[in-house]
Design an enzyme around this catalytic site. Structure first.
Site, PDB file in Angstrom:
ATOM      1  N   GLY A 158       0.618  -1.253  -0.105  1.00 56.62           N
ATOM      2  CA  GLY A 158       0.037  -0.102   0.062  1.00 56.62           C
ATOM      3  C   GLY A 158       0.899   1.225  -0.062  1.00 56.62           C
ATOM      4  CB  CYS A 159      -0.239   4.531   0.330  1.00 57.35           C
ATOM      5  SG  CYS A 159      -1.645   4.732  -0.726  1.00 57.35           S
ATOM      6  CE1 TYR A 160       4.434  -0.812   4.736  1.00 59.55           C
ATOM      7  CE2 TYR A 160       1.952  -0.606   4.408  1.00 59.55           C
ATOM      8  CZ  TYR A 160       3.223  -1.167   4.850  1.00 59.55           C
ATOM      9  OH  TYR A 160       3.215  -2.517   4.915  1.00 59.55           O
TER      10      TYR A 160
END
Length: 388
Positions: A158-160
């Site tokens: 995901g975005c991290y």
């Protein structure tokens, strides 16, 4: 006998950055018309008014998407909420994600200026597709890399993960003499596109923010003088899970595609913890609190409210998050690649404005990745002097 002088190992450095987007540009002012037309929801004036407000608050002017109206017409299950469509979505992404990664990689390799044969490690990160062998394998073929390149594939982080891959590349570069690590993050959000429904309004937020993009970063320690021109030094990294925030961002692979849930509490969770995780991050560097306004920032723009919370809680001056806000405005939320787009924007703007360093004229900075968990991954960077 003269003493032997050893070259002390250095921190890993970012040696080049490349970015890429699909050719299809969607301007935010036109996107509601497109979305409600292709999903056959033009009669839903109540939902349209709500979506218009979300788009206005997104602070995104335009985005790049692989998906086109023609593709949707050919595959109506993609825009029919709940209809089985995972196969066709994955068929698209399994081809397009490596291709977009290849485009970004070629730009980074060109800037790096070294033969492609010197790449020793490959990290590929995506949340868009899950085939085996994966995008790392496909990119080896597309670029013509040595088949013995050491590969690492990251799925569904995901975005991290834009910060995660910097941590991993740092470890590889500093612990393998002469290593040159090609890091690629690529997302095609076709897997997240859904028709509209009253029962799952999170989709409206995703439809207003999500976008496609790929980044490529080359990382290595002990740069070769006069050949490799470092951009940023990766000094220290830290990952943490914010307490009681598991429901904040959730995505599930289902027959209908990737079903996702976005809690309105995410900005509050980030804002309530940002001082703590920033303080603990910089304790790894020198054990001292930093003046946050003395830093440059690349913050994952999961949404404008998250960026606002980081700015407010750290007491940042106006303009400190300019590069972050610029990328949100011009590209949207592209997932993991986004923080690399921000670093690229920052170094280019620093050169354009005659700053002394790649970090807006400042020495120290930080990348903040934010994603499911809620997981926050930080990377402390040190800028390089601009001598060209």
């Amino acid at each position: 006998m003269a003493p032997v002088v050893k070259n002390e190992p250095q921190h890993a450095k970012i040696l080049a950055i490349g970015t890429a987007n699909p050719p299809n540009v969607f301007h935010q002012k036109d996107y509601p018309d497109f979305l409600f037309r292709v999903t056959k929801n033009e009669h839903r004036t109540d939902l349209r008014e709500k979506f218009d407000r979300i788009c206005e608050k997104s602070r995104t002017k335009k985005r790049y998407l692989h998906l086109t109206e023609e593709m949707l017409k050919a595959n109506p299950n993609i825009y029919t909420y709940g209809a089985p469509s995972l196969n066709v979505r994955q068929d698209i992404c399994n081809i397009e994600v490596p291709k977009l990664g290849q485009e970004a990689s070629l730009k980074a390799i060109k800037e790096w200026g070294q033969p492609i044969s010197k790449i020793t490690h490959l990290i590929f990160c995506t949340a868009s597709c899950v085939d085996m062998p994966g995008c790392d394998f496909q990119l080896i073929k597309l670029l013509g890399l040595d088949p013995s390149v050491t590969r690492t594939m990251i799925y569904e982080a995901g975005c991290y993960a834009g910060a995660t891959v910097l941590r991993m590349a740092k470890d590889f570069a500093e612990n393998n003499k002469g290593a040159r690590v090609l890091v690629v993050c690529a997302e095609i959000t076709t897997v997240f596109f859904h028709g509209l429904t009253d029962t799952h309004l999170d989709i409206l937020v995703g439809q207003a923010l999500f976008a496609d993009g790929a980044s490529a970063v080359i990382v290595g320690a002990n740069p070769e003088p006069e050949i490799e021109r470092p951009l940023f030094e990766i000094v220290a990294c830290r990952q943490t899970i914010l307490p009681n925030s598991e429901h904040g961002v959730v995505a599930n692979i289902r027959e209908m595609g990737f079903n996702y849930y976005l809690s309105g509490d995410v900005p509050k969770f980030v804002g309530g913890n940002v001082v703590d995780f920033m303080t603990k991050t910089f304790e790894k560097v020198d054990g001292k609190n930093k003046d946050w306004n003395s830093l440059f920032f690349s913050v994952h723009p999961g949404g404008p409210a998250i960026v606002d919370q980081v700015e407010e809680k750290l007491g940042l001056k106006e303009g400190k998050l300019r590069a972050t806000r610029h990328v949100l405005s011009e590209y949207g939320n592209m997932g993991a690649p986004t923080v690399h787009f921000i670093l690229d924007e920052m170094r280019n703007k620093s050169i354009e404005e005659g700053k002394t360093t790649t970090g807006e004229g400042l020495e120290w900075g930080v990348v903040i990745g934010i994603g499911p968990g809620l997981t926050v991954e930080t990377a402390v960077l040190r800028s390089e002097f601009i001598t060209y």
